[in-house]
Design an enzyme around this catalytic site. Sequence first.
Site, PDB file in Angstrom:
ATOM      1  N   ASP A   1      65.952  13.790  24.394  1.00 55.13           N
ATOM      2  CA  ASP A   1      66.019  14.512  25.665  1.00 55.13           C
ATOM      3  C   ASP A   1      67.395  14.180  26.270  1.00 55.13           C
ATOM      4  OD1 ASP A   1      63.951  16.137  27.440  1.00 55.13           O
ATOM      5  OD2 ASP A   1      65.033  14.859  28.821  1.00 55.13           O
TER       6      ASP A   1
ATOM      7  N   LYS B   1      56.185  12.559  27.675  1.00 53.32           N
ATOM      8  CA  LYS B   1      57.615  12.381  27.954  1.00 53.32           C
ATOM      9  C   LYS B   1      57.870  10.939  28.296  1.00 53.32           C
ATOM     10  CE  LYS B   1      61.094  15.288  28.714  1.00 53.32           C
ATOM     11  NZ  LYS B   1      61.115  16.523  27.979  1.00 53.32           N
TER      12      LYS B   1
HETATM   13  N1  GLU Z   1      63.175  17.123  25.027  1.00 53.95           N
HETATM   14  C1  GLU Z   1      62.911  18.445  24.535  1.00 53.95           C
HETATM   15  C2  GLU Z   1      62.124  19.234  25.562  1.00 53.95           C
HETATM   16  O1  GLU Z   1      62.153  18.955  26.737  1.00 53.95           O
HETATM   17  C3  GLU Z   1      62.318  18.450  23.142  1.00 53.95           C
HETATM   18  C4  GLU Z   1      61.005  17.758  23.008  1.00 53.95           C
HETATM   19  C5  GLU Z   1      60.527  17.633  21.564  1.00 53.95           C
HETATM   20  O2  GLU Z   1      61.204  18.088  20.675  1.00 53.95           O
HETATM   21  O3  GLU Z   1      59.458  17.048  21.401  1.00 53.95           O
HETATM   22  O4  GLU Z   1      61.490  20.208  25.244  1.00 53.95           O
END
Ligand code: GLU
Length: 417
Positions: A146, A106
């Site tokens: 996100d 992340k």
């Molecule tokens: N940000 C989204 C999550 O928290 C998607 C992450 C992604 O698609 O890699 O799951």
Amino acid sequence: MSEDVNPFESLQSQIDDAAAVLDVGDDVIERLKHPERVLETNLTIERDDGTLERFTAFRSQFNGDRGPYKGGIRYHPGVSRDEVKALSGWMTYKTAIVDIPLGGGKGGIVLDPDDYSEAELERLTRSFARELRPLIGEDRDIPAPDVNTGQREMNWIKDTYESLENTTEPGVITGKALDSGGSEGRVEATGRSTVIAAREAFDYLDKDLEGATVAVQGYGNAGWIAAKLIDEMGATVVAASDSSGGIYDPDGFDPVAAKDHKNETGSVVGFEGRKEITNEDVLTLDVDLLIPAALENAIDADLAEDVEADVISEAANGPLTPKADEVLEGKDVFVIPDILANAGGVTVSYFEWVQNRQRFYWSEERVNEELETVIVDAFDALVDTYEEHDLENPRTAAYVVAIQRVADAFAEAGSWP
Ligand code: GLU
């Protein structure tokens, strides 16, 4: 918020709860409670007025035992090192519970994007992409959208990476616009899994979704799509909120019209004269289903005492503090944990990555069918473990399944002599 909760500590306590049930050594669990590495970087860009401004940015690569690191990048003033670490851990167990061959990561930049022009945001995003370039790649680490990021930012990151690498590699990032290699169904995927999981939970609990009342906290991409889809399934959306406040109508309202109102005015508040209530009111309404779809720690222990929903499907990441979880467990509220409920986003990101690598694109129908299978299978795995270990909390069941999968991959990899 009366509790001061560090999301990284929440993640670790969730892992501890599962470790008590798992037959995995403490030394392995210790490893699975910390990120493999965290990049902290300072990005300095030129503002439109010619002055310079510095921003702090992070990328946490939590675990790569099951595949390349995977997870979004958020733009928010509340981004911190510990928040990004927690979110990258949740990604690790999210990709594991839905059993897609990816790890967890992340990233984030500390800023309020509303304070910057599009040109400034582009310079900042491209600057972050240059910093990330040695760390990312379709087999290494694959960012995604996100909070406060979307197709526009993903397209900029892809373009920066591809230009510098002198290649075409759309699978370096997911959540792109369709013309830039995105997938059908990606934008709706988080809200879609939230409601598929809710439907499965209602079925498991022998509750009727038809006519069930629903409150949605947060009306961004995940929340409003969940509201729209649950309405299509026959439930009644009676409340919704965003950062400006909430609306309530016991007879329900059209979630799409409420979204149109938000697009026009900036908030759901004021929609067709619906009663105005607070964000807290939305979380404590006597409804059949509550969907928290905003940020971490929306419900702490105090607020949890007042929660009256029967089922919670967590569209947001980390919306309940661990103490809130305990309170809700005592009140027999069935909580579908974030790592399953909102896993549709990363699951369709996985489908996007597969399509990018094959240079062969699927119909929206196929994407939605495959997503349905993944979420239903994950829910079944959760319920099997929940019953087998006679667990009190579905979240612990999800972590038991997920941690076991990561620990197995780690064990099977062996070690260097
Ligand atoms: N940000 C989204 C999550 O928290 C998607 C992450 C992604 O698609 O890699 O799951």
